[in-house]
Design an enzyme around this catalytic site. Structure first.
Site, PDB file in Angstrom:
ATOM      1  N   ASP A  13       0.820  -1.223   0.000  1.00 24.37           N
ATOM      2  CA  ASP A  13       0.000   0.000   0.000  1.00 24.37           C
ATOM      3  C   ASP A  13       0.851   1.269   0.000  1.00 24.37           C
ATOM      4  OD1 ASP A  13      -2.559  -1.410   0.277  1.00 24.37           O
ATOM      5  OD2 ASP A  13      -1.873  -1.870   2.298  1.00 24.37           O
ATOM      6  N   GLY A  15       1.875   2.936  -2.729  1.00 31.37           N
ATOM      7  CA  GLY A  15       1.581   3.810  -3.859  1.00 31.37           C
ATOM      8  C   GLY A  15       2.265   3.375  -5.132  1.00 31.37           C
ATOM      9  N   LYS A  16       2.473   2.062  -5.283  1.00 29.89           N
ATOM     10  CA  LYS A  16       3.152   1.555  -6.483  1.00 29.89           C
ATOM     11  C   LYS A  16       2.356   1.833  -7.743  1.00 29.89           C
ATOM     12  CE  LYS A  16       3.327  -2.508  -4.570  1.00 29.89           C
ATOM     13  NZ  LYS A  16       2.945  -2.094  -3.203  1.00 29.89           N
ATOM     14  N   GLY A  17       1.026   1.690  -7.661  1.00 26.94           N
ATOM     15  CA  GLY A  17       0.195   1.886  -8.842  1.00 26.94           C
ATOM     16  C   GLY A  17       0.332   3.269  -9.430  1.00 26.94           C
ATOM     17  N   HIS A  41      -4.130  -1.502  -6.280  1.00 26.90           N
ATOM     18  CA  HIS A  41      -3.334  -0.342  -6.656  1.00 26.90           C
ATOM     19  C   HIS A  41      -4.300   0.759  -7.078  1.00 26.90           C
ATOM     20  CE1 HIS A  41       0.554  -2.797  -7.669  1.00 26.90           C
ATOM     21  NE2 HIS A  41       0.232  -2.793  -6.391  1.00 26.90           N
ATOM     22  N   THR A  42      -4.338   1.840  -6.310  1.00 30.11           N
ATOM     23  CA  THR A  42      -5.222   2.954  -6.635  1.00 30.11           C
ATOM     24  C   THR A  42      -4.509   3.905  -7.590  1.00 30.11           C
ATOM     25  OG1 THR A  42      -6.316   2.791  -4.488  1.00 30.11           O
ATOM     26  CG2 THR A  42      -6.574   4.858  -5.698  1.00 30.11           C
ATOM     27  N   THR A 130      -7.041 -11.495   3.245  1.00 37.89           N
ATOM     28  CA  THR A 130      -8.146 -10.807   2.560  1.00 37.89           C
ATOM     29  C   THR A 130      -9.156 -11.803   2.010  1.00 37.89           C
ATOM     30  OG1 THR A 130      -6.887 -10.789   0.505  1.00 37.89           O
ATOM     31  CG2 THR A 130      -6.722  -8.830   1.912  1.00 37.89           C
ATOM     32  N   THR A 240       2.602 -12.552   2.513  1.00 37.22           N
ATOM     33  CA  THR A 240       1.832 -13.128   1.426  1.00 37.22           C
ATOM     34  C   THR A 240       2.479 -14.466   1.060  1.00 37.22           C
ATOM     35  OG1 THR A 240       0.775 -12.659  -0.698  1.00 37.22           O
ATOM     36  CG2 THR A 240       3.095 -12.011  -0.472  1.00 37.22           C
ATOM     37  N   PRO A 305      -9.990  -0.547   7.507  1.00 33.82           N
ATOM     38  CA  PRO A 305      -9.035   0.484   7.911  1.00 33.82           C
ATOM     39  C   PRO A 305      -7.617  -0.072   7.967  1.00 33.82           C
ATOM     40  CG  PRO A 305     -10.934   0.441   9.392  1.00 33.82           C
ATOM     41  CD  PRO A 305     -11.028  -0.782   8.533  1.00 33.82           C
ATOM     42  N   GLY A 415       0.485  14.214  -3.925  1.00 33.31           N
ATOM     43  CA  GLY A 415      -0.938  14.027  -4.217  1.00 33.31           C
ATOM     44  C   GLY A 415      -1.117  12.764  -5.024  1.00 33.31           C
TER      45      GLY A 415
END
Length: 428
Positions: A13, A15-17, A41-42, A130, A240, A305, A415
């Site tokens: 999480d 920010g790789k995407g 990935h967001t 998950t 994982t 969360p 950002g």
């Protein structure tokens, strides 16, 4: 031609995407080489906001070919639904810009069932899965009890193979967990509803990558999760079930001959963690709630969360080492803009001793953080695009991280949008 791997340095999480989406402007092929649909990935760009789980983050760039390699846990149901979702937002996904390795193993419907049943059995000792079937999938893969995507082109063989696997798996489902068995009708529906739909994307991606490399195409390898979730080098057993390191990229991509000369490690400006396991720099109470809300720290896959904490220099240094990172990107620096004092974990206390080397996983449960505080900048930096325009306190924070972890920071993200980035040269 040597390629680039974009990898997570911490728990995932990071920010790789968003960094893959940014860098694909300069690359021809993007390859996911491990992991499955258990994390997201967001990506935010001119086409909208997307939460990808299996699709490579280069899917938004015209002319870029995206590949799901043999190391991926290929879930036909999740992948087809994701293709449909992305296409509904105006992003075409075709066999020309998405190719699936014929050697990728399929995540079968019972893998998700097995995941959930085992987490229930573990109760308060659960791993925080998950429940997307990842651990059961990789377990079966290494037992050679999965189906390769290429088998979809051999229907008679596939039917016999699936019957054998179903008979074997039903023994565990019914006799160990007391669950309902699978039937051939259930598998036939799964084949028709999802596997047949992804079949046009399946091909010999190894040959494609070999030819692309010979033609001088630039390859970008996209990892899922981070160093501390790596099966071999992570916080075992809270990892994982695949290798998240850049070193695995050639194997998991389907092109073992790939050369990688650039490893861009992604580090969030503070720490986050989804799932169970030791998290030494974790914050609690209002301080944690405020940071979680400011950063929108909720899982892209599950919505749960994320645990939050101070930037962890000990874990980050170890993650950089595990990835052999040649440079790093700091993401979400803007999230810290309202903090008067910014905590950083610079060492651990273990058995009464101060340590800066990441401990063996078993020792982490007794480790406590050594926290130092840095002055905040208390101003919005989301519109800053040049290093010299950053407040001095923000520059000092970045320079401290760079020195502490011993790796150059090439990018500073302020950002989530593609253009919200500051580039730093090594001369700075």
């Amino acid at each position: 031609m040597a390629g680039c791997a974009i990898v997570g340095i911490n728990w995932g999480d990071e920010g790789k995407g968003r960094m893959v989406d940014l860098l694909t402007e300069d690359y021809d092929v993007v390859i996911r080489y491990q992991g499955g649909g258990n994390a997201g990935h967001t990506v935010i760009n001119d086409k909208g906001k997307f939460a990808l789980h299996l699709l490579p983050s280069g899917i938004f760039r015209d002319g870029v070919v995206n590949i799901l390699g043999n190391g991926v846990a290929l879930d036909p149901e999740n992948l087809w639904n994701e293709i449909q979702q992305v296409a509904s937002q105006g992003v075409p996904v075709t066999p020309e810009n998405l190719k699936i390795s014929d050697r990728a193993s399929l995540l079968l419907p019972w893998h998700r069932d097995m995941d959930e049943l085992e987490e229930k059995r573990l109760a308060d000792k659960k791993f925080g899965s998950t429940k997307q079937g990842i651990a059961p999938f990789y377990s079966d893969k290494y037992q050679k009890k999965t189906v390769l995507a290429g088998e979809l082109f051999y229907p008679e063989h596939l039917k016999e193979h699936l019957h054998d696997l179903m008979e074997w798996k039903n023994l565990t489902l019914t006799k160990v967990y007391g669950a309902e068995p699978y039937t051939w009708e259930m598998l036939e529906k799964w084949l028709n509803d999802y596997c047949e739909k992804i079949k046009p994307y399946v091909c010999d991606t190894g040959l494609f990558l070999k030819d692309a490399d010979k033609a001088g195409k630039k390859l970008l390898f996209e990892a899922q999760l981070g160093s501390l979730r790596d099966l071999d080098y992570g916080i075992h057993p809270y990892t994982t079930s695949s290798n998240t390191t850049a070193a695995y990229a050639p194997i998991g991509s389907g092109y073992p001959g790939a050369k990688i000369d650039r490893v861009l490690g992604i580090v969030k400006a503070y720490s986050t963690c989804v799932g169970e396991g030791p998290f030494v720099s974790e914050m609690f109470g209002k301080e944690a709630d405020d940071l979680r809300e400011a950063g929108g720290e909720y899982g892209a896959k599950t919505g749960r969360p994320r645990r939050v904490g101070a930037l962890d220099i000990v874990a980050t240094s170890y993650g950089i080492e595990a990835q052999a990172a040649t440079e790093i990107a700091i993401t979400k620096l803007d999230v810290l803009s309202t903090m008067e004092k910014i905590p950083v974990c610079t060492a651990y206390m273990v058995d009464g001793k101060k340590v800066t080397r990441f401990p063996f996983p078993t020792a982490l449960k007794d480790a406590t953080p050594v926290i130092e505080y840095f002055d905040g900048w208390m101003t919005d930096i989301s519109n800053v695009r040049e290093w010299d325009k950053l407040p001095k306190a923000a520059q000092d924070y970045i320079l401290f991280i760079e020195k502490a972890v011993g790796c150059h920071i090439s990018y500073v993200s302020v950002g989530p949008e593609r253009e919200s980035i500051i580039l730093r040269s090594k001369e700075l």
